[in-house]
Design a protein around this motif. Structure first.
Motif, PDB file in Angstrom:
ATOM      1  N   GLY B 112      67.647 -38.435  66.674  1.00 45.58           N
ATOM      2  CA  GLY B 112      68.537 -37.370  67.124  1.00 45.58           C
ATOM      3  C   GLY B 112      69.527 -37.789  68.187  1.00 45.58           C
ATOM      4  O   GLY B 112      70.343 -36.969  68.615  1.00 45.58           O
ATOM      5  N   ALA B 113      69.488 -39.039  68.607  1.00 48.41           N
ATOM      6  CA  ALA B 113      70.332 -39.458  69.730  1.00 48.41           C
ATOM      7  C   ALA B 113      71.598 -40.186  69.292  1.00 48.41           C
ATOM      8  O   ALA B 113      72.306 -40.726  70.127  1.00 48.41           O
ATOM      9  N   ALA B 114      71.874 -40.210  68.016  1.00 49.50           N
ATOM     10  CA  ALA B 114      72.996 -41.003  67.502  1.00 49.50           C
ATOM     11  C   ALA B 114      74.309 -40.653  68.177  1.00 49.50           C
ATOM     12  O   ALA B 114      75.134 -41.527  68.441  1.00 49.50           O
ATOM     13  N   LEU B 115      74.517 -39.386  68.483  1.00 51.10           N
ATOM     14  CA  LEU B 115      75.787 -38.956  69.051  1.00 51.10           C
ATOM     15  C   LEU B 115      75.698 -38.637  70.533  1.00 51.10           C
ATOM     16  O   LEU B 115      76.605 -38.017  71.100  1.00 51.10           O
ATOM     17  N   ALA B 116      74.633 -39.055  71.154  1.00 52.79           N
ATOM     18  CA  ALA B 116      74.509 -38.863  72.599  1.00 52.79           C
ATOM     19  C   ALA B 116      75.418 -39.853  73.309  1.00 52.79           C
ATOM     20  O   ALA B 116      75.394 -41.054  73.004  1.00 52.79           O
ATOM     21  N   PRO B 117      76.229 -39.418  74.250  1.00 53.49           N
ATOM     22  CA  PRO B 117      77.064 -40.366  74.985  1.00 53.49           C
ATOM     23  C   PRO B 117      76.195 -41.380  75.716  1.00 53.49           C
ATOM     24  O   PRO B 117      75.182 -41.035  76.308  1.00 53.49           O
ATOM     25  N   VAL B 118      76.586 -42.633  75.635  1.00 50.15           N
ATOM     26  CA  VAL B 118      75.834 -43.670  76.316  1.00 50.15           C
ATOM     27  C   VAL B 118      76.271 -43.739  77.774  1.00 50.15           C
ATOM     28  O   VAL B 118      77.396 -43.373  78.112  1.00 50.15           O
ATOM     29  N   GLU B 119      75.384 -44.179  78.648  1.00 51.54           N
ATOM     30  CA  GLU B 119      75.721 -44.431  80.049  1.00 51.54           C
ATOM     31  C   GLU B 119      75.361 -45.866  80.371  1.00 51.54           C
ATOM     32  O   GLU B 119      74.266 -46.334  80.029  1.00 51.54           O
ATOM     33  N   THR B 120      76.264 -46.540  81.037  1.00 55.11           N
ATOM     34  CA  THR B 120      76.020 -47.946  81.338  1.00 55.11           C
ATOM     35  C   THR B 120      76.859 -48.352  82.538  1.00 55.11           C
ATOM     36  O   THR B 120      77.632 -47.553  83.090  1.00 55.11           O
ATOM     37  N   THR B 121      76.723 -49.588  82.950  1.00 58.48           N
ATOM     38  CA  THR B 121      77.519 -50.106  84.052  1.00 58.48           C
ATOM     39  C   THR B 121      78.927 -50.448  83.575  1.00 58.48           C
ATOM     40  O   THR B 121      79.178 -50.611  82.373  1.00 58.48           O
ATOM     41  N   TRP B 122      79.824 -50.579  84.549  1.00 57.11           N
ATOM     42  CA  TRP B 122      81.190 -50.931  84.187  1.00 57.11           C
ATOM     43  C   TRP B 122      81.233 -52.277  83.498  1.00 57.11           C
ATOM     44  O   TRP B 122      81.968 -52.479  82.523  1.00 57.11           O
TER      45      TRP B 122
END
Lengths: 597, 328
Positions: B112-122
């Motif tokens: 269910g996470a396919a379209l979840a925005p990713v968060e990461t470092t710059w």
């Protein structure tokens, strides 16, 4: 008249802006302009030019919020920043966002305190960025309705709280992002009803220290607490932490220890989430954990477990992406307790494979397992069924087989004909070393006649390389490995009655363990013992009786006094009441006397 | 001859466009034009004159309509992990939605996470754009150069970073600059009427704050929802009719977003609100409000890129230039 008004307005605006030469002020959504006074302070230990700043601002009637940005233009610190926010017209609750930062090229060395006054009738949301240090000079207090963002390049050492009286109720208590390039000390509190903490991060330091634990408390949820180094913190979630609800998702010490206290409802993973929710540290875990509900996330410990987990729920993965488990690189040297049947997944110990030990107690309901227990409750190779515990297991690396989860039980007598398959259950996950069970089976199977020359004593005392007793029949069976279980199935060969089987690990390794160490069996069957050219391991074994059965204890296919002597030397349960006692001896004597089973 | 030269030069000056195919990689792109647009007027950023510095861009470019999502990130993470010198379970690799299987050395994505925005470092976002710029090659150099030279990534003793500040000229993909981000989110060539350019205060083509709520309830953003109470995340693009003037989605809500632009050698600009902030989100959505973050922070991002030059246009240009030469 309008021109006069605008001229006055212009003059006042210019004057207002000029007296804030060290602080650039911009704003919108307010009635006229905010009253901002700044007073230079002398004789403090704060670096740079130090100011006390007071702000009195009213949200304009047509707006639901206003904004004020203060930017250092030179080298300016703040000792006190006190904000009175006013709602203006009554009715809709309003808020003012206060942004405090610096211009590019300027410095903002330190800020000690930002507080919304209790006489305010509007809420305050704070965004503070670009500072060198937050707190640490003795005042150390940030107290507004909502902390949207608080970041500094150096240390953060302050009490940060959203508990402040007055205001308008426009903002729900929340601490968004607290980020420090150095260490974090003090208290971070969002304990009012519904309060949440989203992110606390030290990007290049620690949270707390061995001598100074940080207090972190949210009424509802905490999303993530992460340190580049170690975390020394008392972390509370819930109105009555450890008793009431409240979710804690992630606490990670990327290169250090976890020390302190955790009290929450659940260690929880969202409905659709990854397995990256976790409590983890690369070093030792010295945390006392109290939970009123389940553990749904991994607890990964690189060093020793030196704390305590008191969980009123289960360690479980039974729903969605839940992945509750405890994995310890070193010793388990603390206690863990779960509810009855609450060990659904696993606890692994010595994942570093450095001879670490299981030293503490694990209690599941009323069942306690540990080194100080006896019988089936004695660790590490306890005999309490996994089904009794909840289906899970506690495994010490390298994983041994579980004597009573196996089918047949280790050392048992199988008397219902001959089995068509055998299951060897282990305390942890295993796998075929090369992934090919056909070319290199995970185990070796040895077969012996139930008859054994008296010079050898019992089968379990004869190593598998004694060809006078044992014949290897490995190639005659099929093998599969799944999870903790190796399954052996008849193929060209079959398990036979009146036979004894001893099985040792061959190409079988511990799964989910770095380096995949070989599985080693520890039991009262000698396995390879003095066999040359074979890995040292004990064996898993069982008997398959087809003849006289259980009363022929000396396995000579006769019921005679030798069987009685055998029983006396090593009493066994013959009447299936789980006790080896006089009733069993009486039954044996009767059988021998009558020459029948 | 001169007219031929001017024609060709004019075409090359109007876009970051490269000859030859530049893949779309399955992203949904929005193209942003209006070359040489003006910056915001002071009246469009009331009270915050600093914000009037940003938003002017003198070339065509494109941006992904949403933040990079987990399914797109998964492919990158699985390609890069073999070269990554940190722990594979580091958040900058996994975000919230990937898990690492050490037995196979690969990541998998939560259901269910396919379209979840990713968060990461710059810096990891920068590597993602490098990888795109290098044709998604799995070779180590493909992650370390292209848009950003990662050998520059580091810290001075005074904690300032040494990272390359702007993407390498000629890169096909990069993290949007702050000008590009502001223009894509707020600038409208017809803001005040046909042909009358200007800036909206909010990133959904409006001066009124977006309505917080679920899409099925008429909401326009998930930023004002309460994280945890109203769920834990929402798919990118959940509000398909709530768009910037250029068709960008999720300028409000979703994830806060990295930009390329450095505030100074300590911080990069970030902007936008995120899912679940609750009331107060609307301030972050204002054109005049931005924030700054260390490169080690965790935020979402979208990708900017060149606009591929269509082959047919190139042939037409070549033919026209020949025609002009013959007629002289």
């Amino acid at each position: 008249m309008n021109k006069l008004y605008y001229l006055v307005f212009l003059i006042v605006s210019i004057f207002t802006e000029c007296v804030h030469a060290n602080w650039s002020v911009t704003h919108s959504g307010l009635v006229l302009f905010p009253t901002i006074t700044r007073t230079q302070v002398f004789g403090t230990s704060l670096p740079g030019t130090v100011w006390d700043i007071t702000i009195d601002a009213t949200v304009a009637s047509g707006s639901s919020f206003g904004t004020i940005n203060l930017q250092s233009t030179n080298n300016d610190s703040i000792r006190y920043c006190t904000i009175t926010a006013r709602n203006g017209s009554s009715g809709t609750p309003k808020f003012i966002q206060i942004g405090i930062s610096r211009q590019s090229g300027a410095t903002f060395p330190a800020v000690e305190s930002v507080i919304r006054t209790s006489s305010s009738t509007a809420d305050v949301q704070l965004v503070l960025t670009g500072a060198g240090q937050i707190g640490g000079y003795g005042i150390d207090l940030f107290k507004v309705d909502k902390i949207s963002e608080l970041s500094c390049s150096g240390n953060l050492d302050a009490t940060i709280t959203t508990s402040v009286s007055g205001g308008s109720g426009a903002l729900s208590p929340q601490i968004g992002t607290i980020r420090s390039g150095g260490d974090i000390f003090g208290s971070i509190l969002c304990s009012d009803a519904g309060g949440q903490i989203l992110e606390i991060q030290s990007t290049a330091g620690n949270i707390g220290s061995a001598s100074s634990t940080v207090t972190i408390w949210a009424d509802n949820n905490i999303q993530t607490i992460e340190a580049d180094g170690s975390i020394y913190a008392d972390i509370d979630v819930g109105s009555n932490p450890g008793v009431s609800g409240g979710n804690l998702l992630r606490v990670v010490a990327n290169d250090g220890v976890l020390d302190g206290r955790i009290r929450a409802g659940k260690l929880h993973v969202p409905t659709m989430s990854s397995l990256d929710e976790e409590i983890s540290c690369t070093g030792d875990f010295s945390v006392d954990v109290t939970l009123s509900d389940d553990i749904h996330i991994p607890i990964i410990i690189g060093g020793d477990f030196l704390g305590e987990i008191d969980c009123d729920g289960s360690l479980t993965d039974t729903s969605g992406n839940w992945d509750g488990r405890i994995e310890i690189g070193g010793d388990l040297d603390g206690d863990i307790s779960l509810e009855a049947s609450g060990l659904v997944t696993h606890i692994y110990v010595n994942l570093n494979d450095d001879d670490s030990e299981w030293l503490g107690e694990v209690t599941v309901g009323s069942t306690t397992l540990g080194p100080g227990e006896s019988g089936d409750n004695e660790s590490p190779y306890y005999g309490v069924l996994s089904s009794t515990l909840g289906g899970g297991a506690i495994g010490l690396v390298p994983f041994n087989f579980h004597p009573k989860d196996c089918a047949p039980d280790h050392g048992s007598t199988y008397s219902s004909g001959a089995p068509t398959s055998v299951e060897i259950h282990h305390y942890g996950p295993v796998k075929d070393g090369d992934g090919n069970t056909s070319s290199t089976p995970p185990v070796r199977v040895y077969e012996a006649s139930i008859y054994i020359d008296s010079m050898y004593g019992q089968h379990k005392n004869v190593e598998v390389c004694e060809t006078a007793v044992w014949t290897e029949v490995t190639s005659g069976f099929d093998y599969s490995v799944s999870g903790r279980v190796v399954t052996i199935t008849n193929d060209t060969d079959s398990f036979a009655t009146d036979s004894v089987y001893q099985i040792i690990p061959a190409d079988l390794v511990c799964d989910d363990v770095t380096g995949n160490p070989d599985v080693v069996y520890v039991s009262d069957w000698v396995g390879t013992d003095s066999c040359t050219g074979m890995n040292d391991t004990d064996g898993y074994g069982f008997k398959v009786f087809g003849g006289f059965g259980m009363f022929d204890l000396n396995e000579n296919f006769a019921l005679e006094t030798g069987d009685i002597a055998t029983w006396i030397a090593a009493p066994v349960d013959l009447d299936d009441d789980l006790d080896a006692d006089a009733l069993d001896l009486a039954a044996l004597i009767t059988a021998v006397a009558n020459g029948q089973e | 001859m001169r007219s031929t030269l001017f024609l060709c030069l004019g075409l090359f000056a109007t876009s970051y466009a490269v000859a030859g195919p530049v893949p779309d990689y399955g992203f949904d792109w929005a193209e942003i034009g209006a070359l040489g647009n003006r910056r915001p007027l002071l009246s469009e950023v009331p009270g915050f004159p600093d914000a009037a510095q940003y938003g002017s861009v003198n070339y065509h470019y494109r941006m992904t309509r949403t933040e990079v999502v987990t399914s797109q990130w998964l492919e990158f993470a699985n390609a890069y992990v073999a070269h990554y010198d940190g722990s594979p379970t580091a958040f900058e690799m996994t975000g919230w939605w990937l898990s690492y299987d050490s037995s196979i050395g690969q990541y998998s994505m939560a259901d269910g996470a396919a379209l979840a925005p990713v968060e990461t470092t710059w810096r990891m976002a920068a590597r993602f754009t490098n990888w795109l710029s290098n044709g998604k090659s799995n070779d180590a150099p493909a992650f370390e150069n292209g848009a950003y030279d990662t050998s520059t990534f580091g810290r001075n003793p005074d904690a300032t970073f040494t990272d390359q500040l702007e993407h390498t000229p000629g890169a096909a993909f990069w993290i949007p600059t702050y000008d590009e981000w502001v223009k894509g989110m707020h600038y409208d060539p017809n803001r005040y009427g046909q042909g009358e350019e200007g800036y909206w205060r909010y990133p959904h083509s409006s001066d009124s704050e977006p309505l917080s709520g679920f899409p099925e309830e008429g909401g326009e953003t998930n930023a004002g929802l309460t994280w945890g109470q109203d769920g834990w995340f929402m798919d990118a693009g959940s509000y398909p009719d709530v768009q910037s003037p250029w068709g960008l989605l999720d300028g409000s809500g979703g994830a806060r977003e990295w930009t390329e632009t450095a505030f100074d050698r300590m911080y990069r600009f970030i902007d936008g609100s995120e899912f679940g902030e609750g009331n107060g989100f609307q301030v972050r959505d204002l054109i005049e409000q931005w924030s700054i973050a260390f490169p080690e922070g965790y935020y979402g991002f979208r990708v900017a890129g060149v606009i591929p030059a269509p082959w047919s246009s190139s042939l037409a240009i070549g033919g026209l230039s020949l025609l002009l030469r013959k007629t002289r």
